[in-house]
Design a protein around this motif. Structure first.
Motif, mmCIF file in Angstrom:
data_model
loop_
_atom_site.group_PDB
_atom_site.id
_atom_site.type_symbol
_atom_site.label_atom_id
_atom_site.label_comp_id
_atom_site.label_asym_id
_atom_site.label_seq_id
_atom_site.Cartn_x
_atom_site.Cartn_y
_atom_site.Cartn_z
ATOM 1 N N GLY A 103 0.977 -1.149 0.131
ATOM 2 C CA GLY A 103 -0.007 0.096 0.064
ATOM 3 C C GLY A 103 0.872 1.266 0.040
ATOM 4 O O GLY A 103 0.570 2.094 -0.681
ATOM 5 N N VAL A 160 -5.112 6.171 -7.195
ATOM 6 C CA VAL A 160 -4.153 5.272 -6.592
ATOM 7 C C VAL A 160 -3.621 5.552 -5.307
ATOM 8 O O VAL A 160 -3.361 4.405 -4.427
ATOM 9 C CB VAL A 160 -2.764 5.259 -7.659
ATOM 10 N N LEU A 200 2.060 1.900 -3.489
ATOM 11 C CA LEU A 200 1.241 2.666 -4.290
ATOM 12 C C LEU A 200 1.311 4.206 -3.903
ATOM 13 O O LEU A 200 0.986 5.135 -4.943
ATOM 14 C CB LEU A 200 -0.222 1.616 -4.135
ATOM 15 N N LEU A 235 -12.810 1.146 -2.918
ATOM 16 C CA LEU A 235 -12.472 0.200 -1.712
ATOM 17 C C LEU A 235 -13.783 -0.192 -1.139
ATOM 18 O O LEU A 235 -13.933 -1.250 -0.570
ATOM 19 C CB LEU A 235 -11.708 1.172 -0.880
ATOM 20 N N ALA A 247 -5.561 6.800 -3.234
ATOM 21 C CA ALA A 247 -6.713 6.101 -2.047
ATOM 22 C C ALA A 247 -6.460 4.633 -2.031
ATOM 23 O O ALA A 247 -6.621 3.901 -0.842
ATOM 24 C CB ALA A 247 -7.961 6.466 -2.580
ATOM 25 N N ILE A 248 -6.132 3.965 -3.217
ATOM 26 C CA ILE A 248 -6.199 2.636 -2.916
ATOM 27 C C ILE A 248 -5.103 2.118 -2.287
ATOM 28 O O ILE A 248 -5.106 1.066 -1.314
ATOM 29 C CB ILE A 248 -6.136 1.891 -4.411
ATOM 30 N N GLY A 249 -3.991 2.750 -2.208
ATOM 31 C CA GLY A 249 -2.794 2.651 -1.455
ATOM 32 C C GLY A 249 -3.092 2.697 0.131
ATOM 33 O O GLY A 249 -2.729 1.866 0.848
ATOM 34 N N LEU A 250 -3.709 3.636 0.572
ATOM 35 C CA LEU A 250 -4.020 3.981 1.816
ATOM 36 C C LEU A 250 -4.952 2.721 2.254
ATOM 37 O O LEU A 250 -4.633 2.302 3.454
ATOM 38 C CB LEU A 250 -4.840 5.142 1.885
ATOM 39 N N GLY A 251 -5.784 2.558 1.383
ATOM 40 C CA GLY A 251 -6.725 1.327 1.828
ATOM 41 C C GLY A 251 -6.073 0.117 2.131
ATOM 42 O O GLY A 251 -6.184 -0.816 3.021
#
Lengths: 140, 157
Positions: free
Chosen positions: A10, B13, A13, A63, B15-19
Motif C-alpha cells: 500500500g 491510486v 502505491l 474500496l 486512495a487504493i494505497g491507503l486502503g
C-alpha cells in the motif's frame, strides 16, 4: 506478516501516486495542502486539486464496494471528541504546512530536514495522545 | 481535459494505497500510535514503502527538467525549522492520535458512509479555514500597528 506486506505494498502505491503527480504536474502530493486549496480556490490552481480529491473519493468508493473491510469503523464516535480532533488536524496541518503525505512521504523522500522534524513531531504527539487516551480510558 | 486525468488517477491510486496499507482503518492507526496496548508496528512499513518508491523515482522525474503538463516542478524550498512548524505538527499529531484519522484517510473513508467521518472532515475543513482567518486577522493587526507607528513618527517630527 501479511499485514506488514500489505502495508509495504500500500505504501508503494502511495509512492507511485506521489511520483505520478510530480511527473505529470510537478506538484507535491500533500493532501492537507491540496484540500485546503479547494476550500480556498485561486484561479488556475484549483481544478487539478479538485480532480485529485475526486480521485481520492473515487478510490474510497471503489474500496468501500470491492473490499469493504478496508474502510474501518471509527474508533471514537463522540461528536465533541471528533470535532476537537478534526479542528486540531485542520489547524495543525495549516500551521505546520503539511501532514503525513506532504511531510511524511514527499518531504522525507526528498530529504527535507524540515519535513523530517515535522514528521517526528506529529508521530511523537500522536503516540503521546493515543497512549494517554488509552491509559486514561482504562482500556488498553 | 487530459491535464486533469493525471491528478484524478494519482488521487485514485493514492486512495487504493491507503486502503491496502490499512491507513483507512482507524483501529489500526490507533493500534500503531498507542504503545501502551497491544502495539501493532505494521503501519510503520507504509512509510517505508511510500518513501522508498518516491525517493527512488524522484531523481529520474526531476532530471526531465519540467513536468509533462506545466513548466516547473513546484518543490517547497523552505528549510527553516520554526515554532509554527513544531506547534502545527504537534497539534496535528494530537488530533491524529485522538481519532485515528489524518487528512487523506479521512477523505477516502467518507465513502464508507459514516456520519462520524463526515463530521471529522467538516471539522478539519473548519480548522483550516479558522487558521486562514487567524492569519488574515494577524496580518491586518500587524499592518495596523505598523501604520500607527508610522503616524506617531510623522507626528513627532
Amino acid at each position: 506478516m501479511t499485514e506488514i506486506l500489505s502495508a509495504l505494498l500500500g505504501g508503494a502505491l502511495i509512492g507511485v501516486a506521489a511520483s505520478g503527480l510530480m511527473y505529470y504536474l510537478g506538484r507535491i502530493a500533500g493532501i492537507s495542502g491540496i484540500f485546503h486549496g479547494v476550500l480556498n480556490p485561486k484561479a488556475g490552481d484549483t481544478v487539478w486539486r479538485l480532480s485529485f480529491i475526486l480521485g481520492l473519493l473515487a478510490g474510497g468508493v471503489a474500496l468501500a464496494n470491492l473490499v469493504p473491510s478496508t474502510i474501518g469503523a471509527p474508533v471514537v464516535t463522540n461528536p465533541a471528541t471528533i470535532a476537537a480532533a478534526g479542528l486540531l488536524v485542520g489547524v495543525g496541518t495549516r500551521l505546520g504546512n503539511g501532514c503525513t503525505s506532504g511531510h511524511g512521504v514527499c518531504g522525507i523522500a526528498r530529504r527535507s530536514r524540515r519535513s523530517l522534524v515535522a514528521t517526528m513531531t506529529f508521530v511523537l504527539s500522536g503516540v503521546v495522545v493515543a497512549t494517554l487516551t488509552s491509559l486514561l480510558s482504562g482500556g488498553v | 481535459m487530459l491535464r486533469l486525468l493525471g491528478p484524478f488517477l494519482a488521487g485514485l491510486v493514492f486512495a487504493i494505497g491507503l486502503g491496502a496499507a490499512g491507513m483507512t482503518d482507524p483501529s489500526k492507526v490507533i493500534g500503531f500510535l498507542n504503545i501502551a496496548g497491544d502495539w501493532n508496528p505494521a503501519l510503520g512499513f507504509v512509510m517505508v514503502g511510500a518513501i522508498g518508491v518516491h525517493a527512488l523515482a524522484l531523481p529520474f522525474i526531476l532530471k526531465k527538467g519540467s513536468p509533462l503538463h506545466g513548466t516547473d516542478f513546484l518543490i517547497p524550498q523552505r528549510r527553516d525549522i520554526t515554532p509554527q512548524l513544531i506547534t502545527g505538527a504537534a497539534l496535528f499529531g494530537a488530533g491524529w492520535g485522538l481519532a485515528g484519522y489524518c487528512p487523506g484517510p479521512a477523505l477516502v473513508s467518507t465513502a464508507g458512509g459514516s456520519s462520524t467521518v463526515l463530521w471529522f472532515v467538516a471539522s478539519m475543513a473548519a480548522g483550516m479555514l479558522l487558521h486562514q482567518v487567524g492569519q488574515t486577522v494577524l496580518a491586518d493587526s500587524k499592518a495596523h500597528v505598523a501604520e500607527r507607528k508610522a503616524e506617531r513618527a510623522t507626528a513627532g517630527k
